[in-house]
Scaffold this motif. Structure first.
Motif, mmCIF file in Angstrom:
data_model
loop_
_atom_site.group_PDB
_atom_site.id
_atom_site.type_symbol
_atom_site.label_atom_id
_atom_site.label_comp_id
_atom_site.label_asym_id
_atom_site.label_seq_id
_atom_site.Cartn_x
_atom_site.Cartn_y
_atom_site.Cartn_z
ATOM 1 N N LEU A 191 15.265 12.826 5.054
ATOM 2 C CA LEU A 191 14.058 12.578 4.260
ATOM 3 C C LEU A 191 14.005 13.547 3.088
ATOM 4 C CD1 LEU A 191 11.754 12.299 7.368
ATOM 5 C CD2 LEU A 191 12.524 10.401 5.920
ATOM 6 N N VAL A 192 14.161 13.009 1.907
ATOM 7 C CA VAL A 192 14.188 13.900 0.736
ATOM 8 C C VAL A 192 13.256 13.396 -0.372
ATOM 9 C CG1 VAL A 192 16.509 14.748 1.223
ATOM 10 C CG2 VAL A 192 16.243 12.798 -0.270
ATOM 11 N N GLY A 193 12.256 12.599 0.030
ATOM 12 C CA GLY A 193 11.403 11.986 -0.990
ATOM 13 C C GLY A 193 10.079 12.698 -1.214
ATOM 14 N N GLU A 226 7.386 15.829 -2.489
ATOM 15 C CA GLU A 226 7.091 16.361 -3.830
ATOM 16 C C GLU A 226 7.621 17.781 -4.029
ATOM 17 O OE1 GLU A 226 5.008 14.991 -6.371
ATOM 18 O OE2 GLU A 226 5.195 13.087 -5.341
ATOM 19 N N THR A 280 6.125 20.535 -3.736
ATOM 20 C CA THR A 280 5.177 21.298 -4.570
ATOM 21 C C THR A 280 5.182 22.782 -4.230
ATOM 22 O OG1 THR A 280 3.505 20.594 -3.002
ATOM 23 C CG2 THR A 280 3.530 19.467 -5.103
ATOM 24 N N ARG A 281 5.365 23.112 -2.957
ATOM 25 C CA ARG A 281 5.249 24.532 -2.576
ATOM 26 C C ARG A 281 6.413 25.358 -3.098
ATOM 27 N NH1 ARG A 281 5.056 23.838 3.493
ATOM 28 N NH2 ARG A 281 6.271 22.023 2.862
ATOM 29 N N LYS A 341 14.467 19.547 -4.188
ATOM 30 C CA LYS A 341 14.633 20.557 -3.120
ATOM 31 C C LYS A 341 16.013 20.461 -2.460
ATOM 32 C CE LYS A 341 11.427 20.392 0.210
ATOM 33 N NZ LYS A 341 10.186 20.735 0.952
ATOM 34 N N ALA A 353 16.871 9.151 2.201
ATOM 35 C CA ALA A 353 15.623 8.441 1.887
ATOM 36 C C ALA A 353 14.963 9.183 0.737
ATOM 37 C CB ALA A 353 14.713 8.398 3.110
ATOM 38 N N VAL A 354 15.125 8.601 -0.455
ATOM 39 C CA VAL A 354 14.740 9.302 -1.684
ATOM 40 C C VAL A 354 13.492 8.676 -2.303
ATOM 41 C CG1 VAL A 354 17.068 10.107 -2.272
ATOM 42 C CG2 VAL A 354 16.344 7.836 -2.983
ATOM 43 N N GLU A 362 12.378 4.663 -2.432
ATOM 44 C CA GLU A 362 10.966 4.271 -2.300
ATOM 45 C C GLU A 362 10.315 4.234 -3.670
ATOM 46 O OE1 GLU A 362 9.222 7.227 0.565
ATOM 47 O OE2 GLU A 362 11.313 7.167 1.141
ATOM 48 N N LEU A 401 6.253 6.876 0.971
ATOM 49 C CA LEU A 401 5.878 6.144 2.181
ATOM 50 C C LEU A 401 5.617 7.064 3.363
ATOM 51 C CD1 LEU A 401 8.318 3.095 1.914
ATOM 52 C CD2 LEU A 401 5.827 3.082 1.623
ATOM 53 N N ASN A 418 14.212 16.140 8.482
ATOM 54 C CA ASN A 418 13.557 16.554 7.245
ATOM 55 C C ASN A 418 14.629 17.193 6.367
ATOM 56 O OD1 ASN A 418 11.150 15.736 8.284
ATOM 57 N ND2 ASN A 418 10.279 17.778 8.505
ATOM 58 N N GLY A 419 14.576 16.918 5.077
ATOM 59 C CA GLY A 419 15.659 17.377 4.199
ATOM 60 C C GLY A 419 15.574 18.839 3.811
ATOM 61 N N ASP A 420 14.628 19.582 4.388
ATOM 62 C CA ASP A 420 14.515 20.989 3.999
ATOM 63 C C ASP A 420 14.743 21.938 5.176
ATOM 64 O OD1 ASP A 420 12.220 20.270 5.319
ATOM 65 O OD2 ASP A 420 10.844 20.841 3.716
ATOM 66 N N PHE A 439 2.204 3.858 3.953
ATOM 67 C CA PHE A 439 2.406 5.289 4.153
ATOM 68 C C PHE A 439 2.128 5.642 5.615
ATOM 69 C CE2 PHE A 439 1.312 9.687 4.349
ATOM 70 C CZ PHE A 439 2.109 10.312 3.413
ATOM 71 N N GLY A 498 10.778 25.139 2.850
ATOM 72 C CA GLY A 498 9.732 24.518 2.049
ATOM 73 C C GLY A 498 8.894 25.488 1.232
HETATM 74 P P1 GTP Z 1 5.490 20.030 -0.285
HETATM 75 O O1 GTP Z 1 4.958 19.227 -1.448
HETATM 76 O O2 GTP Z 1 5.752 21.446 -0.679
HETATM 77 O O3 GTP Z 1 4.686 19.891 0.974
HETATM 78 O O4 GTP Z 1 6.943 19.493 0.018
HETATM 79 P P2 GTP Z 1 7.518 18.179 0.698
HETATM 80 O O5 GTP Z 1 6.581 17.029 0.615
HETATM 81 O O6 GTP Z 1 8.860 17.978 0.091
HETATM 82 O O7 GTP Z 1 7.767 18.684 2.156
HETATM 83 P P3 GTP Z 1 7.125 18.304 3.559
HETATM 84 O O8 GTP Z 1 7.279 19.502 4.418
HETATM 85 O O9 GTP Z 1 5.769 17.735 3.370
HETATM 86 O O10 GTP Z 1 8.085 17.168 4.050
HETATM 87 C C1 GTP Z 1 9.147 17.386 4.955
HETATM 88 C C2 GTP Z 1 10.363 16.577 4.526
HETATM 89 O O11 GTP Z 1 10.048 15.197 4.443
HETATM 90 C C3 GTP Z 1 10.889 16.986 3.155
HETATM 91 O O12 GTP Z 1 12.289 17.033 3.223
HETATM 92 C C4 GTP Z 1 10.398 15.884 2.229
HETATM 93 O O13 GTP Z 1 11.293 15.645 1.156
HETATM 94 C C5 GTP Z 1 10.340 14.697 3.159
HETATM 95 N N1 GTP Z 1 9.258 13.771 2.794
HETATM 96 C C6 GTP Z 1 7.925 14.032 2.761
HETATM 97 N N2 GTP Z 1 7.247 12.937 2.370
HETATM 98 C C7 GTP Z 1 8.169 11.968 2.146
HETATM 99 C C8 GTP Z 1 8.081 10.602 1.724
HETATM 100 O O14 GTP Z 1 7.002 10.057 1.448
HETATM 101 N N3 GTP Z 1 9.267 9.926 1.607
HETATM 102 C C9 GTP Z 1 10.467 10.486 1.894
HETATM 103 N N4 GTP Z 1 11.571 9.745 1.749
HETATM 104 N N5 GTP Z 1 10.588 11.757 2.283
HETATM 105 C C10 GTP Z 1 9.448 12.490 2.426
#
Ligand code: GTP
Length: 363
Positions: free
Chosen positions: A7-9, A11, A13-14, A24, A53-54, A80, A84, A105-107, A189, A220
């Motif tokens: 999962l790499v989609g 934001e 933001t942090r 990231k 999943a981008v 996407e 989602l 999770n991609g992080d 979503f 993150g």
């Molecule tokens: P923050 O904005 O800092 O919270 O970062 P983030 O949204 O990238 O990280 P979060 O910890 O919320 O998400 C964990 C992982 O899931 C990260 O690798 C994200 O890229 C991924 N992810 C989160 N939301 C989505 C989404 O809607 N679609 C996809 N494909 N990946 C998601």
């Protein structure tokens, strides 16, 4: 062989301003894009078919990693148009999935034994297995309560201190059966821990949690990104080791204390100090008397005479003026100038914890 969905989609933001220009999954860890570490981990566990999943602008990721052959993996992209969520993103990749698969999770950087987790998953005949990792303070996380066999009983979001029954949290690594996709709404979503796993428990579906004690960190936030560097440096070069990735110039009066990695083509001038844990990206220039301590610099940075960097993160091509200071927890995005004009002004201080966005000038 299992497929993986990464999962790499999100934001990211942090991690701004580091992630303003760089997704990231591509930010450098020990001078290599983070995904290269993740791909290496998956390959070690015989997972080479990877679906990324981008989000809606995947070009930078696709252009860089292509079909994955350079890394010895097979990459496909599930795109996407709208975010989602973690579960919605996996549902969106349904056409690629026809057998048990792993979602990450991609992080995350981890040593969790994925092969052992797959064996346990198969033995338990679960629809979903979750890797669980311990944390010091469970009150700020969602914890996962299991019975003595490991079957998940409930998910508890940020338990108050008197209600804490476990310190195990969801590590963001799941092994899932394709049937779970029938429990996720399409084009909607949804998040696994909130919208998918709890209803599965209510329906009586089998969900297992596997506690692991192995190394696990999610990058993150900037402090964890820096911590991963400090931890990995010790692992790669030892407590005092120094690795040069190519040819660099180091003046005989400069001091480099490990653990440190110096990218190729760096210039480390007289009386300067690089004190580990530290990473210099390729072609960084550390001028006379400058000190870089506990910091991660991306490529092409120039640290002018007498400047001091301590426990900070500095993205590509930043220029730090003479005698400036960038201190604890501060972050510079790409192309930041600390100082003004063609000759940077002297003695600018970037206070602890301050972030400066890409291309900005601070004086
Ligand atoms: P923050 O904005 O800092 O919270 O970062 P983030 O949204 O990238 O990280 P979060 O910890 O919320 O998400 C964990 C992982 O899931 C990260 O690798 C994200 O890229 C991924 N992810 C989160 N939301 C989505 C989404 O809607 N679609 C996809 N494909 N990946 C998601």
């Amino acid at each position: 062989m299992m497929k993986a969905v990464i999962l790499v989609g999100g934001e990211a933001t942090r991690l701004r301003p580091l992630t303003c220009n760089t997704p990231k999954i591509m930010i450098p860890v020990l001078n290599r894009p983070f995904f290269e570490h993740l791909a290496g981990y998956l390959k070690k566990h015989n997972v080479i078919d990877i679906v990324l999943a981008v989000g809606k602008s995947p070009e930078q990721i696709q252009d860089y990693f292509g079909d994955g052959s350079r890394l010895g993996v097979r990459l496909t992209y599930s795109i996407e148009d709208l975010a989602l969520g973690t579960a919605g993103a996996v549902k969106n990749a349904e056409r690629f999935l026809d057998d048990s698969f792993v979602v990450l999770n991609g992080d995350i950087f981890t040593d969790i034994d994925l092969s052992a987790m797959l064996r346990l998953h198969r033995k338990s005949k679960a629809m979903a297995s979750l890797a669980l990792t311990p944390v010091d303070d469970p009150t700020i996380y969602g914890v996962v309560e299991t019975d003595s066999e490991g079957r998940v009983r409930r998910f508890i979001e940020k338990p108050s201190r008197d209600k804490v029954t476990t310190n195990m949290i969801n590590a963001g690594i799941y092994i899932l059966e394709p049937d779970i996709l029938n429990h996720i709404a399409p084009n909607t979503f949804s998040m696994f821990e909130r919208d998918v796993f709890p209803p599965l428990l209510e329906e009586g579906q089998v969900v297992y949690g596997y506690p692991f004690q192995d190394y696990w960190i999610d990058i993150g936030t900037p402090d964890k990104y820096l911590k991963l560097h400090h931890d990995l440096l010790r692992r790669h070069v030892g407590n005092r080791g120094i690795e040069f990735e190519g040819e660099s110039f180091v003046h005989s009066s400069a001091q480099i204390e490990g653990p440190a990695i110096i990218g190729e083509g760096c210039f480390i001038d007289r009386n300067s100090i690089v004190k580990g844990p530290a990473v210099l990206g390729a072609r960084c220039r550390i001028e006379e008397g400058a000190v870089v301590e506990g910091a991660v610099l991306w490529q092409g940075c120039q640290i002018s005479r007498g400047a001091k960097l301590r426990n900070c993160l500095v993205a590509c091509r930043c220029r730090v003026g003479e005698e400036s200071e960038i201190l604890d927890g501060s972050i510079l995005g790409d192309d930041v100038l600390v100082g003004r004009g063609s000759e940077l002004s002297k003695g600018t201080k970037i206070w602890p914890g301050k972030n400066i966005g890409p291309g900005k000038v601070s004086s």
